[in-house]
Each structure stands twice: as C-alpha cells, then as structure tokens.
Design a protein around this motif. Structure first.
Motif, PDB file in Angstrom:
ATOM      1  N   VAL A 119      14.521   9.891   0.185  1.00  0.00           N
ATOM      2  CA  VAL A 119      13.657   8.823   1.065  1.00  0.00           C
ATOM      3  C   VAL A 119      12.163   8.800   0.245  1.00  0.00           C
ATOM      4  N   GLY A 120      11.851   7.893  -0.090  1.00  0.00           N
ATOM      5  CA  GLY A 120      10.361   7.651  -0.663  1.00  0.00           C
ATOM      6  C   GLY A 120       9.601   7.517   0.862  1.00  0.00           C
ATOM      7  N   SER A 121       8.902   8.673   1.182  1.00  0.00           N
ATOM      8  CA  SER A 121       8.280   8.914   2.288  1.00  0.00           C
ATOM      9  C   SER A 121       6.725   8.571   2.275  1.00  0.00           C
ATOM     10  N   ARG A 122       6.458   7.439   3.264  1.00  0.00           N
ATOM     11  CA  ARG A 122       4.779   7.273   3.401  1.00  0.00           C
ATOM     12  C   ARG A 122       4.035   8.249   4.220  1.00  0.00           C
ATOM     13  N   TYR A 123       4.780   9.270   4.835  1.00  0.00           N
ATOM     14  CA  TYR A 123       4.133  10.183   6.012  1.00  0.00           C
ATOM     15  C   TYR A 123       4.499  11.657   5.780  1.00  0.00           C
ATOM     16  N   ILE A 124       5.258  11.885   4.776  1.00  0.00           N
ATOM     17  CA  ILE A 124       5.546  13.381   4.666  1.00  0.00           C
ATOM     18  C   ILE A 124       4.308  14.123   4.424  1.00  0.00           C
ATOM     19  N   SER A 125       3.172  13.437   3.814  1.00  0.00           N
ATOM     20  CA  SER A 125       2.202  14.313   3.288  1.00  0.00           C
ATOM     21  C   SER A 125       0.939  13.546   3.653  1.00  0.00           C
ATOM     22  N   GLY A 126       0.715  13.262   5.296  1.00  0.00           N
ATOM     23  CA  GLY A 126      -0.326  12.478   5.780  1.00  0.00           C
ATOM     24  C   GLY A 126      -0.035  11.057   5.670  1.00  0.00           C
ATOM     25  N   VAL A 127      -0.878  10.136   5.682  1.00  0.00           N
ATOM     26  CA  VAL A 127      -0.270   8.521   5.833  1.00  0.00           C
ATOM     27  C   VAL A 127      -0.926   8.207   4.522  1.00  0.00           C
ATOM     28  N   ASN A 128       0.102   7.700   3.703  1.00  0.00           N
ATOM     29  CA  ASN A 128      -0.049   7.284   2.381  1.00  0.00           C
ATOM     30  C   ASN A 128       0.039   5.784   2.333  1.00  0.00           C
ATOM     31  N   VAL A 129      -0.621   4.934   2.853  1.00  0.00           N
ATOM     32  CA  VAL A 129      -0.512   3.531   2.872  1.00  0.00           C
ATOM     33  C   VAL A 129      -1.963   2.860   2.334  1.00  0.00           C
ATOM     34  N   VAL A 130      -1.563   1.901   1.598  1.00  0.00           N
ATOM     35  CA  VAL A 130      -2.962   1.046   1.048  1.00  0.00           C
ATOM     36  C   VAL A 130      -2.884  -0.205   1.428  1.00  0.00           C
ATOM     37  N   ASN A 131      -3.919  -0.733   1.787  1.00  0.00           N
ATOM     38  CA  ASN A 131      -4.044  -2.155   2.029  1.00  0.00           C
ATOM     39  C   ASN A 131      -3.356  -2.559   3.404  1.00  0.00           C
ATOM     40  N   TRP A 132      -3.007  -1.828   4.308  1.00  0.00           N
ATOM     41  CA  TRP A 132      -2.291  -2.498   5.513  1.00  0.00           C
ATOM     42  C   TRP A 132      -3.230  -2.686   6.538  1.00  0.00           C
ATOM     43  N   PRO A 133      -3.164  -3.581   7.442  1.00  0.00           N
ATOM     44  CA  PRO A 133      -4.147  -3.556   8.545  1.00  0.00           C
ATOM     45  C   PRO A 133      -3.891  -2.344   9.268  1.00  0.00           C
ATOM     46  N   MET A 134      -4.833  -1.820  10.160  1.00  0.00           N
ATOM     47  CA  MET A 134      -4.763  -0.584  10.808  1.00  0.00           C
ATOM     48  C   MET A 134      -3.785  -0.910  11.781  1.00  0.00           C
ATOM     49  N   GLY A 135      -3.798  -1.882  12.727  1.00  0.00           N
ATOM     50  CA  GLY A 135      -2.739  -2.028  13.513  1.00  0.00           C
ATOM     51  C   GLY A 135      -1.168  -2.072  13.191  1.00  0.00           C
ATOM     52  N   ARG A 136      -1.161  -2.187  11.873  1.00  0.00           N
ATOM     53  CA  ARG A 136       0.256  -2.356  11.268  1.00  0.00           C
ATOM     54  C   ARG A 136       0.831  -1.039  10.945  1.00  0.00           C
ATOM     55  N   VAL A 137      -0.283  -0.303  10.193  1.00  0.00           N
ATOM     56  CA  VAL A 137      -0.136   1.342   9.912  1.00  0.00           C
ATOM     57  C   VAL A 137       0.229   2.100  11.253  1.00  0.00           C
ATOM     58  N   LEU A 138      -0.466   1.705  12.266  1.00  0.00           N
ATOM     59  CA  LEU A 138      -0.391   2.552  13.405  1.00  0.00           C
ATOM     60  C   LEU A 138       1.137   2.451  14.146  1.00  0.00           C
ATOM     61  N   PRO A 204       7.163  12.283  -1.136  1.00  0.00           N
ATOM     62  CA  PRO A 204       5.956  11.793  -1.063  1.00  0.00           C
ATOM     63  C   PRO A 204       5.662  10.510  -1.940  1.00  0.00           C
ATOM     64  N   ILE A 205       5.318   9.335  -1.448  1.00  0.00           N
ATOM     65  CA  ILE A 205       4.860   8.080  -2.353  1.00  0.00           C
ATOM     66  C   ILE A 205       3.757   7.476  -1.528  1.00  0.00           C
ATOM     67  N   VAL A 206       2.981   6.799  -2.451  1.00  0.00           N
ATOM     68  CA  VAL A 206       2.135   6.059  -1.795  1.00  0.00           C
ATOM     69  C   VAL A 206       2.393   4.517  -1.706  1.00  0.00           C
ATOM     70  N   PHE A 207       2.309   4.073  -0.432  1.00  0.00           N
ATOM     71  CA  PHE A 207       2.803   2.616  -0.207  1.00  0.00           C
ATOM     72  C   PHE A 207       1.971   1.682  -0.269  1.00  0.00           C
ATOM     73  N   VAL A 208       1.876   0.689  -1.275  1.00  0.00           N
ATOM     74  CA  VAL A 208       0.864  -0.351  -1.355  1.00  0.00           C
ATOM     75  C   VAL A 208       1.145  -1.743  -0.727  1.00  0.00           C
ATOM     76  N   ASN A 209       0.518  -2.317  -0.099  1.00  0.00           N
ATOM     77  CA  ASN A 209       0.888  -3.686   0.489  1.00  0.00           C
ATOM     78  C   ASN A 209       0.804  -4.645  -0.550  1.00  0.00           C
ATOM     79  N   ARG A 210       1.646  -5.636  -0.420  1.00  0.00           N
ATOM     80  CA  ARG A 210       1.877  -6.504  -1.593  1.00  0.00           C
ATOM     81  C   ARG A 210       0.737  -7.290  -1.889  1.00  0.00           C
ATOM     82  N   GLN A 211       0.323  -7.553  -3.139  1.00  0.00           N
ATOM     83  CA  GLN A 211      -0.720  -8.365  -3.484  1.00  0.00           C
ATOM     84  C   GLN A 211      -0.396  -9.927  -3.712  1.00  0.00           C
ATOM     85  N   LEU A 212       0.829  -9.998  -4.178  1.00  0.00           N
ATOM     86  CA  LEU A 212       1.440 -11.279  -4.365  1.00  0.00           C
ATOM     87  C   LEU A 212       2.566 -11.900  -3.299  1.00  0.00           C
ATOM     88  N   GLY A 213       2.343 -13.046  -2.947  1.00  0.00           N
ATOM     89  CA  GLY A 213       3.646 -13.591  -2.097  1.00  0.00           C
ATOM     90  C   GLY A 213       3.470 -13.294  -0.649  1.00  0.00           C
TER      91      GLY A 213
END
Length: 244
Positions: A119-138, A204-213
């Motif tokens: 599983v490519g995990s966003r949360y196994i080593s902290g919270v690794n999410v980029v450019n998501w609104p805080m509400g969506r991250v939570l 562990p991965i870093v998840f980046v919110n879409r830039q296009l579309g």
C-alpha cells in the motif's frame, strides 16, 4: 510481456493521461498499462489510442459505456489482468497524485520482499499530503483511524488508492462479492485481504493533490466509507464462510 500491470481508471483526464503514460513507460521495470475509460467526452480515449500506437503491446485500453464507479473499473481491470496471467497488479490514479516514481517501490515490496499487498501510504510516516485543503486532510486521516478502530487492521492508510496486489490475492478473493463502488472499495479490498491473512505492507509515499483536471471526490463517497466499514465488519463476524 511484463509480469506487472498498472491499472489507471479515467474519466475526463485529457490533461493528464498522455503524460502519466509516458512517465510510467520511462521506468526501468517495464510496466504495462491498462487504461479503463468510462466514456470520457473530452478526448481521453483518443489520447490513449495515440499512446497505444506509440507503445504497442505495453499500453492497452478498455472502454465502458458511462460512469460506472471506481470499484467496478478496478474489478474489470483485475479480471483483464488475471486472464492475461500478470503476476502483479497496481491501482493508480491518472492525475499524478500518485508519483509514478514510487511504482518500483510497491512492485519490489511484493516481488522481492514477500508482501502480498503493498500500500502506498500517506500516513505511515506522519501526514504526507501536499496541496489538500486542511478539512480534506483531516477527513481522510480520521477516516483511516476510524477504519482501523472498527476493523482492527494494522494499517495507517486503509483508504489509499495506490496499491500493488499479487495476482494470487485477486484470485482468492471472490471479486463478484466486492460490493462497494466508491471510496469504500479501497477499504473493502484491504479488509478482505486482511481477513484472508495475506501479508499487507505499507510503503511511505507523498500524495500530491492534482494540478490539472477536476477531482471526482465528493462527501457522499466518504459517507459510503463510514457506513460501509460497519457493514463489512458485521459480515466478517456473522458470515465468515461466505464473506469473501
């Protein structure tokens, strides 16, 4: 033929699909790709056909008649992969929220390190999410906490959509009994793999919110997950023999 297939569901991904295919094709492990398109009206299918011509026998496409749900797209892709004897199958988004450079890490975790599900995990080593609104991250983070509490799976990111499966996992699960089509599909697949005692590993991965579309996520998808988890847990207790 490669031993690993990357499944990419699409609906209106004309801005991303050509680039994501090129990125995967450039990787050293020789991944094949199956795009499953739900009748995109924006030219996505035409862009994929150009890539099929550019990468013959490595890029493939299945088209469907309309928006039939993420879960059914992946089930379609799983069956396609099993019919062609792929050993490993990956779920991946088209919008670069999953970095193609992380594909080899998921693949090698299964092929070389013995995982049945990586599983490519966003949360196994902290919270690794980029450019998501805080509400969506939570919402996403606490959804995974909730799933862990109800199911007792030792997974930090049970809702992740970047996953590599050994084909034997897909063969042993009864794909006809996968009931959820949206967000809860990801939870159901992991929970049933856990129920079957397959080895699940988080990478562990870093998840980046879409830039296009345009994002396909909405609040009803989260609602399906919240109530769906309870349904899955109850069925695993009271219908063990027929659960999966």
């Amino acid at each position: 033929m490669s031993d690993i297939l990357v499944i990419i569901p699409t609906y209106n991904e004309i801005e991303n699909i050509g680039n994501i295919i090129d990125a995967v094709m450039s990787l050293p492990d020789g991944f094949d790709i199956l795009v499953i398109d739900d009748a995109s009206p924006d030219g996505t299918q035409e862009a994929v056909r150009e890539k099929i011509a550019q990468y013959p026998d490595r890029v493939h496409m299945e088209t469907r008649t309309g928006k039939l749900g993420l879960g059914t797209a992946y089930i379609h892709g799983f069956r396609w992969a099993l019919d062609r004897s792929y050993d490993y199958v990956v779920e991946m988004d088209a919008d670069f929220s999953h970095n193609p450079a992380d594909l080899p890490r998921l693949y090698h975790e299964c092929k070389e390190n013995g995982a049945d599900v990586a599983v490519g995990s966003r949360y196994i080593s902290g919270v690794n999410v980029v450019n998501w609104p805080m509400g969506r991250v939570l919402m996403s983070y606490f959804a995974s906490v909730y799933v862990r509490m109800i199911t007792r799976m030792d997974l930090r990111d049970s809702t992740a959509g970047f996953v590599c499966y050994r084909s034997r996992v897909l063969r042993e699960l009864n794909l006809d009994k996968i009931q959820f089509k949206g967000y809860a599909f990801q939870i159901e697949m992991k929970f049933k793999s856990h129920f079957k005692k397959f080895k699940i590993v988080e990478v562990p991965i870093v998840f980046v919110n879409r830039q296009l579309g345009t994002s396909k996520m909405n609040t009803s998808i989260f609602g399906e997950a919240i109530f769906g988890v309870i349904t899955l847990k109850m069925k695993s207790i009271f219908k063990k023999k027929t659960f999966c």
